[in-house]
Design a protein around this motif. Structure first.
Motif, mmCIF file in Angstrom:
data_model
loop_
_atom_site.group_PDB
_atom_site.id
_atom_site.type_symbol
_atom_site.label_atom_id
_atom_site.label_comp_id
_atom_site.label_asym_id
_atom_site.label_seq_id
_atom_site.Cartn_x
_atom_site.Cartn_y
_atom_site.Cartn_z
ATOM 1 N N SER A 1 0.860 -1.185 0.000
ATOM 2 C CA SER A 1 0.000 0.000 0.000
ATOM 3 C C SER A 1 0.896 1.234 0.000
ATOM 4 O O SER A 1 2.095 1.144 0.273
ATOM 5 C CB SER A 1 -0.890 0.001 1.250
ATOM 6 O OG SER A 1 -0.092 0.200 2.413
ATOM 7 N N ALA A 2 0.331 2.368 -0.266
ATOM 8 C CA ALA A 2 1.103 3.615 -0.288
ATOM 9 C C ALA A 2 1.755 3.861 1.070
ATOM 10 O O ALA A 2 2.924 4.240 1.139
ATOM 11 C CB ALA A 2 0.207 4.786 -0.674
ATOM 12 N N ILE A 3 1.030 3.620 2.151
ATOM 13 C CA ILE A 3 1.586 3.871 3.486
ATOM 14 C C ILE A 3 2.715 2.882 3.799
ATOM 15 O O ILE A 3 3.747 3.261 4.349
ATOM 16 C CB ILE A 3 0.497 3.866 4.592
ATOM 17 C CG1 ILE A 3 1.066 4.399 5.914
ATOM 18 C CG2 ILE A 3 -0.096 2.497 4.792
ATOM 19 C CD1 ILE A 3 1.381 5.858 5.901
ATOM 20 N N ASP A 4 2.538 1.608 3.406
ATOM 21 C CA ASP A 4 3.600 0.624 3.633
ATOM 22 C C ASP A 4 4.835 0.947 2.801
ATOM 23 O O ASP A 4 5.967 0.774 3.265
ATOM 24 C CB ASP A 4 3.104 -0.789 3.316
ATOM 25 C CG ASP A 4 2.116 -1.305 4.346
ATOM 26 O OD1 ASP A 4 2.124 -0.794 5.492
ATOM 27 O OD2 ASP A 4 1.325 -2.215 4.013
ATOM 28 N N ASP A 5 4.619 1.435 1.582
ATOM 29 C CA ASP A 5 5.735 1.835 0.729
ATOM 30 C C ASP A 5 6.501 2.993 1.371
ATOM 31 O O ASP A 5 7.730 2.994 1.398
ATOM 32 C CB ASP A 5 5.217 2.231 -0.653
ATOM 33 C CG ASP A 5 6.346 2.532 -1.612
ATOM 34 O OD1 ASP A 5 7.147 1.614 -1.896
ATOM 35 O OD2 ASP A 5 6.436 3.685 -2.070
ATOM 36 N N MET A 6 5.768 3.950 1.905
ATOM 37 C CA MET A 6 6.417 5.091 2.565
ATOM 38 C C MET A 6 7.168 4.641 3.808
ATOM 39 O O MET A 6 8.272 5.122 4.078
ATOM 40 C CB MET A 6 5.375 6.157 2.917
ATOM 41 C CG MET A 6 4.795 6.836 1.686
ATOM 42 S SD MET A 6 3.476 7.984 2.113
ATOM 43 C CE MET A 6 4.460 9.399 2.580
ATOM 44 N N LYS A 7 6.593 3.732 4.568
ATOM 45 C CA LYS A 7 7.267 3.214 5.759
ATOM 46 C C LYS A 7 8.551 2.480 5.381
ATOM 47 O O LYS A 7 9.577 2.626 6.050
ATOM 48 C CB LYS A 7 6.339 2.282 6.545
ATOM 49 C CG LYS A 7 5.235 2.998 7.282
ATOM 50 C CD LYS A 7 4.331 2.005 7.982
ATOM 51 C CE LYS A 7 3.195 2.712 8.699
ATOM 52 N NZ LYS A 7 2.283 1.731 9.344
ATOM 53 N N GLN A 8 8.482 1.710 4.317
ATOM 54 C CA GLN A 8 9.664 0.984 3.867
ATOM 55 C C GLN A 8 10.751 1.958 3.418
ATOM 56 O O GLN A 8 11.926 1.776 3.731
ATOM 57 C CB GLN A 8 9.276 0.035 2.726
ATOM 58 C CG GLN A 8 10.355 -0.941 2.378
ATOM 59 C CD GLN A 8 9.896 -1.919 1.327
ATOM 60 O OE1 GLN A 8 9.418 -1.507 0.276
ATOM 61 N NE2 GLN A 8 10.047 -3.202 1.612
ATOM 62 N N TYR A 9 10.350 2.998 2.719
ATOM 63 C CA TYR A 9 11.312 4.007 2.301
ATOM 64 C C TYR A 9 11.909 4.722 3.515
ATOM 65 O O TYR A 9 13.107 4.998 3.545
ATOM 66 C CB TYR A 9 10.673 5.018 1.352
ATOM 67 C CG TYR A 9 11.673 6.003 0.830
ATOM 68 C CD1 TYR A 9 12.550 5.640 -0.187
ATOM 69 C CD2 TYR A 9 11.793 7.274 1.387
ATOM 70 C CE1 TYR A 9 13.511 6.524 -0.657
ATOM 71 C CE2 TYR A 9 12.756 8.165 0.926
ATOM 72 C CZ TYR A 9 13.608 7.789 -0.098
ATOM 73 O OH TYR A 9 14.555 8.659 -0.542
ATOM 74 N N ALA A 10 11.081 4.994 4.520
ATOM 75 C CA ALA A 10 11.581 5.632 5.742
ATOM 76 C C ALA A 10 12.615 4.744 6.430
ATOM 77 O O ALA A 10 13.621 5.240 6.952
ATOM 78 C CB ALA A 10 10.427 5.943 6.689
ATOM 79 N N THR A 11 12.397 3.440 6.408
ATOM 80 C CA THR A 11 13.364 2.503 6.981
ATOM 81 C C THR A 11 14.690 2.588 6.231
ATOM 82 O O THR A 11 15.768 2.616 6.840
ATOM 83 C CB THR A 11 12.809 1.063 6.937
ATOM 84 O OG1 THR A 11 11.606 1.014 7.703
ATOM 85 C CG2 THR A 11 13.812 0.058 7.478
ATOM 86 N N ILE A 12 14.617 2.662 4.905
ATOM 87 C CA ILE A 12 15.825 2.775 4.087
ATOM 88 C C ILE A 12 16.535 4.096 4.375
ATOM 89 O O ILE A 12 17.751 4.131 4.539
ATOM 90 C CB ILE A 12 15.485 2.636 2.587
ATOM 91 C CG1 ILE A 12 15.074 1.195 2.297
ATOM 92 C CG2 ILE A 12 16.652 3.063 1.711
ATOM 93 C CD1 ILE A 12 14.495 0.979 0.903
ATOM 94 N N ALA A 13 15.766 5.175 4.444
ATOM 95 C CA ALA A 13 16.355 6.489 4.700
ATOM 96 C C ALA A 13 17.032 6.524 6.070
ATOM 97 O O ALA A 13 18.123 7.084 6.220
ATOM 98 C CB ALA A 13 15.298 7.579 4.594
ATOM 99 N N GLN A 14 16.404 5.909 7.072
ATOM 100 C CA GLN A 14 16.993 5.876 8.416
ATOM 101 C C GLN A 14 18.262 5.030 8.429
ATOM 102 O O GLN A 14 19.265 5.410 9.040
ATOM 103 C CB GLN A 14 15.997 5.344 9.445
ATOM 104 C CG GLN A 14 16.517 5.415 10.882
ATOM 105 C CD GLN A 14 16.830 6.836 11.311
ATOM 106 O OE1 GLN A 14 15.984 7.715 11.228
ATOM 107 N NE2 GLN A 14 18.055 7.070 11.764
ATOM 108 N N ALA A 15 18.235 3.900 7.738
ATOM 109 C CA ALA A 15 19.429 3.055 7.658
ATOM 110 C C ALA A 15 20.552 3.808 6.948
ATOM 111 O O ALA A 15 21.716 3.713 7.345
ATOM 112 C CB ALA A 15 19.112 1.754 6.926
ATOM 113 N N HIS A 16 20.197 4.572 5.925
ATOM 114 C CA HIS A 16 21.194 5.370 5.217
ATOM 115 C C HIS A 16 21.801 6.416 6.150
ATOM 116 O O HIS A 16 23.017 6.588 6.197
ATOM 117 C CB HIS A 16 20.565 6.029 3.993
ATOM 118 C CG HIS A 16 21.531 6.839 3.207
ATOM 119 N ND1 HIS A 16 21.538 8.209 3.241
ATOM 120 C CD2 HIS A 16 22.531 6.481 2.379
ATOM 121 C CE1 HIS A 16 22.512 8.655 2.462
ATOM 122 N NE2 HIS A 16 23.121 7.633 1.925
#
Length: 165
Positions: free
Chosen positions: A95-110
């Motif tokens: 879903s759009a919200i899950d996609d955003m959450k996944q991207y936030a996880t990537i951004a935080q890991a970065h």
């Protein structure tokens, strides 16, 4: 100098993050056979980048311990980002919200990886001769194949600093 370190860290971290797009076209994405091939290609790109930087920055034997610490952080960051991007690639029905959450996880890991990278690079950069510092500043400032996130892991194409984008 802080600007150069931030640019360095960004360039190195991003080189690892974008490197996994080099999965072989012969195996379909998402299949179990493609995951090891993509991981092997990504690891090779990270190792190519490490070898390129070692040569480019003219690391001396006295700097090897600091260099090894920096290279280990690059490897760890590359592995983390590779896993996260593989997960993102595998999750096609989000879903759009899950996609955003996944991207936030990537951004935080970065961001976390960048902090580790800067912390590892600081003592190495401090040990550099003035010539090495200039090399590092140019290498990581260029943003092209030799010093930025668009590095393809080969290290073979070289531009003169004036020709950098």
């Amino acid at each position: 100098m802080k600007k150069a370190l931030v640019m360095l860290a960004t360039a190195v971290a991003m080189s690892g993050a974008f490197a996994q797009t080099s999965a072989p076209a012969s195996a379909p994405t998402g299949t179990p056979a493609s995951a090891p091939a993509a991981k092997a290609g990504h690891e090779r790109n990270v190792e190519d980048r490490i070898a390129y930087l070692h040569t480019q920055l003219k690391i001396t034997s006295a700097q090897e311990s600091q260099w090894n610490a920096f290279a280990d952080v690059m490897r760890g960051n590359g592995e983390t980002m590779g896993q996260l991007f593989q997960q993102r690639k595998a999750n096609t029905n989000l879903s759009a919200i899950d996609d955003m959450k996944q991207y936030a996880t990537i951004a935080q890991a970065h961001a976390d990886g960048m902090k580790k990278l800067v912390d590892a690079f600081d003592p190495l950069y401090s040990s550099f001769s003035p010539e090495q510092k200039k090399l590092a500043d140019v290498t990581f400032h260029q943003g092209g194949p030799e010093g930025g996130h668009r590095h393809n892991g080969k290290g073979s194409a070289k531009k003169a600093p004036a020709a950098a984008e």
